[in-house]
Scaffold this motif. Structure first.
Motif, mmCIF file in Angstrom:
data_model
loop_
_atom_site.group_PDB
_atom_site.id
_atom_site.type_symbol
_atom_site.label_atom_id
_atom_site.label_comp_id
_atom_site.label_asym_id
_atom_site.label_seq_id
_atom_site.Cartn_x
_atom_site.Cartn_y
_atom_site.Cartn_z
ATOM 1 N N VAL A 168 -0.593 0.669 -5.435
ATOM 2 C CA VAL A 168 0.506 -0.287 -5.315
ATOM 3 C C VAL A 168 1.756 0.377 -5.856
ATOM 4 C CG1 VAL A 168 1.396 -2.530 -6.051
ATOM 5 C CG2 VAL A 168 -1.046 -2.246 -5.602
ATOM 6 N N PHE A 169 2.882 0.162 -5.170
ATOM 7 C CA PHE A 169 4.154 0.712 -5.635
ATOM 8 C C PHE A 169 5.181 -0.402 -5.762
ATOM 9 C CE2 PHE A 169 2.104 4.395 -3.821
ATOM 10 C CZ PHE A 169 2.415 5.404 -4.725
ATOM 11 N N LEU A 170 5.979 -0.300 -6.810
ATOM 12 C CA LEU A 170 7.096 -1.211 -7.043
ATOM 13 C C LEU A 170 8.367 -0.375 -7.085
ATOM 14 C CD1 LEU A 170 7.247 -4.006 -9.776
ATOM 15 C CD2 LEU A 170 9.194 -2.534 -9.323
ATOM 16 N N HIS A 267 4.667 -3.015 -2.291
ATOM 17 C CA HIS A 267 3.798 -2.764 -1.144
ATOM 18 C C HIS A 267 2.636 -1.901 -1.626
ATOM 19 C CE1 HIS A 267 2.475 -2.184 2.927
ATOM 20 N NE2 HIS A 267 2.777 -0.897 2.952
ATOM 21 N N GLY A 268 1.550 -1.921 -0.917
ATOM 22 C CA GLY A 268 0.397 -1.107 -1.280
ATOM 23 C C GLY A 268 -0.273 -0.520 -0.061
ATOM 24 N N GLY A 269 -1.010 0.558 -0.292
ATOM 25 C CA GLY A 269 -1.716 1.193 0.810
ATOM 26 C C GLY A 269 -2.241 2.559 0.422
ATOM 27 N N PRO A 270 -2.835 3.253 1.368
ATOM 28 C CA PRO A 270 -3.390 4.580 1.070
ATOM 29 C C PRO A 270 -2.294 5.633 0.933
ATOM 30 C CG PRO A 270 -3.679 4.056 3.396
ATOM 31 C CD PRO A 270 -3.125 2.821 2.756
ATOM 32 N N LEU A 283 2.944 14.934 -10.894
ATOM 33 C CA LEU A 283 2.037 14.269 -9.981
ATOM 34 C C LEU A 283 2.853 13.621 -8.870
ATOM 35 C CD1 LEU A 283 -0.927 13.507 -9.441
ATOM 36 C CD2 LEU A 283 -0.531 11.411 -10.754
ATOM 37 N N ALA A 284 2.549 13.981 -7.625
ATOM 38 C CA ALA A 284 3.309 13.476 -6.478
ATOM 39 C C ALA A 284 2.403 12.653 -5.575
ATOM 40 C CB ALA A 284 3.915 14.637 -5.688
ATOM 41 N N ALA A 289 2.919 4.545 2.990
ATOM 42 C CA ALA A 289 3.175 3.385 2.130
ATOM 43 C C ALA A 289 4.480 3.539 1.365
ATOM 44 C CB ALA A 289 2.012 3.188 1.157
ATOM 45 N N LEU A 290 4.801 4.767 0.952
ATOM 46 C CA LEU A 290 6.045 4.997 0.215
ATOM 47 C C LEU A 290 7.266 4.772 1.094
ATOM 48 C CD1 LEU A 290 4.882 8.133 -1.753
ATOM 49 C CD2 LEU A 290 5.674 6.005 -2.785
ATOM 50 N N ASN A 291 7.192 5.184 2.348
ATOM 51 C CA ASN A 291 8.312 4.943 3.258
ATOM 52 C C ASN A 291 8.502 3.445 3.494
ATOM 53 O OD1 ASN A 291 8.689 7.737 3.616
ATOM 54 N ND2 ASN A 291 7.133 7.802 5.213
#
Length: 358
Positions: A168-170, A267-270, A283-284, A289-291
């Motif tokens: 998950v990214f915020l 949003h979240g995803g692989p 760490l990258a 999902a990031l886009n």
């Protein structure tokens, strides 16, 4: 704010645990330097000293000093912390060793403490106390350069090769950043951004988020999918961040004439995670999902919302009573062939803050 209080209490307990471990090791070291005898008294006294010092340092770092010395000269602040913690360790040494002597002899507690303070070992113990204070203070500063667990993952070789995982990214950026920057000027604006990042750190740590990147006035926070969804941690984190900024609004208005506000997309995803770089290793994360999350966050201003979440993430979220979701309909995200339903997250009138799972 209960989540942040719970985090600070857990951190204080960890300081005490670290004090116990360090005290036991130092006790064994002192045992090797003293005349032959049982090591138990040295280890026991080391543990007792570690508990006292751990409690003091934990309270100081998590409750008293946090955020108060941000713009003081670094060398003076570091020297003051080393002197303070050295004094605390020495005081604990006098108290515990004096108490031990009082228990094992006919002398009174104050007389025993005086005997220790004027004894042959006090100079050596003072040097050891200063060494522990210097190393400990350095560690306390260095830990802020990494997310919790990053050093362990690096040393264990995790993510040495690309690993696919769900996260998950915020994405949270500063509302009205352009006009604020023009009004404040570069230096003051930089301090404004620095204060904002520092003030919301407690919320990020309380809800177990990892800061992926600071990009200008944006902060990108990440969770493994299960942790981000548990207790709606990713959403709770955002509203805890806004609460912290609101609680500091008087200070921001006095210094900068402006209280910072966040706009966030979730949003979240692989994604694929791996260590990259040699001159500077970090760490990258790579993946679609990031886009998508970047595009979702960009729609906050268009819709006049402070927090927008994708339907993909909403499907796995159970919102607490004090938050509610409102559909914004389907949206076309730039660079995406398919539309995605989005939801605005708002506060409701019911419920209260909850603490995260430890």
């Amino acid at each position: 704010m209960r989540a942040i209080v719970a985090k600070r209490m857990r951190a204080t307990v960890r300081f005490v645990a670290a004090g116990v471990a360090i005290g036991a090791v130092v006790g064994l070291l002192v045992h090797q330097m003293d005349p032959p005898g049982s090591r138990l008294p040295h280890v026991s006294r080391g543990v007792a000293i570690g508990i006292l010092v751990g409690i003091f340092v934990g309270i100081g770092e998590e409750w008293v000093f946090i955020g108060r010395l941000r713009w003081r000269h670094y060398l003076w602040v570091t020297a003051a912390r080393i002197a303070l913690y050295t004094g605390v360790i020495v005081a604990a040494l006098v108290l515990v060793n004096g108490g031990w002597t009082a228990l094992t002899s006919d002398t009174g507690p104050f007389e025993s403490m005086g005997l220790y303070a004027t004894g042959d070992t006090v100079a050596r113990d003072f040097v050891l106390a200063m060494m522990v204070a210097v190393v400990g203070t350095a560690f306390l500063e260095v830990r802020h350069l990494h997310n919790p667990g990053d050093i362990r993952n690096f040393l264990l070789g995790r993510y040495r090769f690309p690993v696919e995982e769900s996260r998950v990214f915020l994405f949270a950026d500063l509302a009205g950043s352009t006009s604020i920057a023009e009004r404040l000027g570069d230096i003051t604006y930089s301090r404004f951004i620095g204060d904002r990042y520092r003030d919301v750190a407690g919320a990020i740590l309380a809800w177990h988020g990892h800061v992926y990147q600071y990009v200008g006035d944006e902060v990108v926070i990440s969770w493994p999918l299960e942790k981000g969804l548990a207790n709606a941690a990713c959403v709770e984190c955002f509203f805890a961040m806004t609460d912290l900024l609101a609680s500091a609004s008087a200070r921001y208005e006095r210094i900068y004439g402006e209280t910072p506000r966040f706009r966030a997309g979730l949003h979240g995803g692989p994604v694929v995670a791996t260590w990259v770089g040699l001159a500077k290793t970090e760490l990258a994360f790579h993946g679609d999902a990031l886009n998508a999350i970047s595009r979702i966050q960009g729609l906050c201003k268009q819709h006049g919302e402070s927090c927008i979440v994708s339907a993909t993430l909403m499907d796995g979220l159970t919102l607490p009573n004090h938050l509610c979701a409102r559909s914004l309909g389907d949206a076309e995200l730039r660079g995406k062939s398919e539309s995605m339903e989005l939801f605005a997250i708002d506060r409701s009138t019911a419920g209260a803050d909850t603490a995260p799972v430890a």
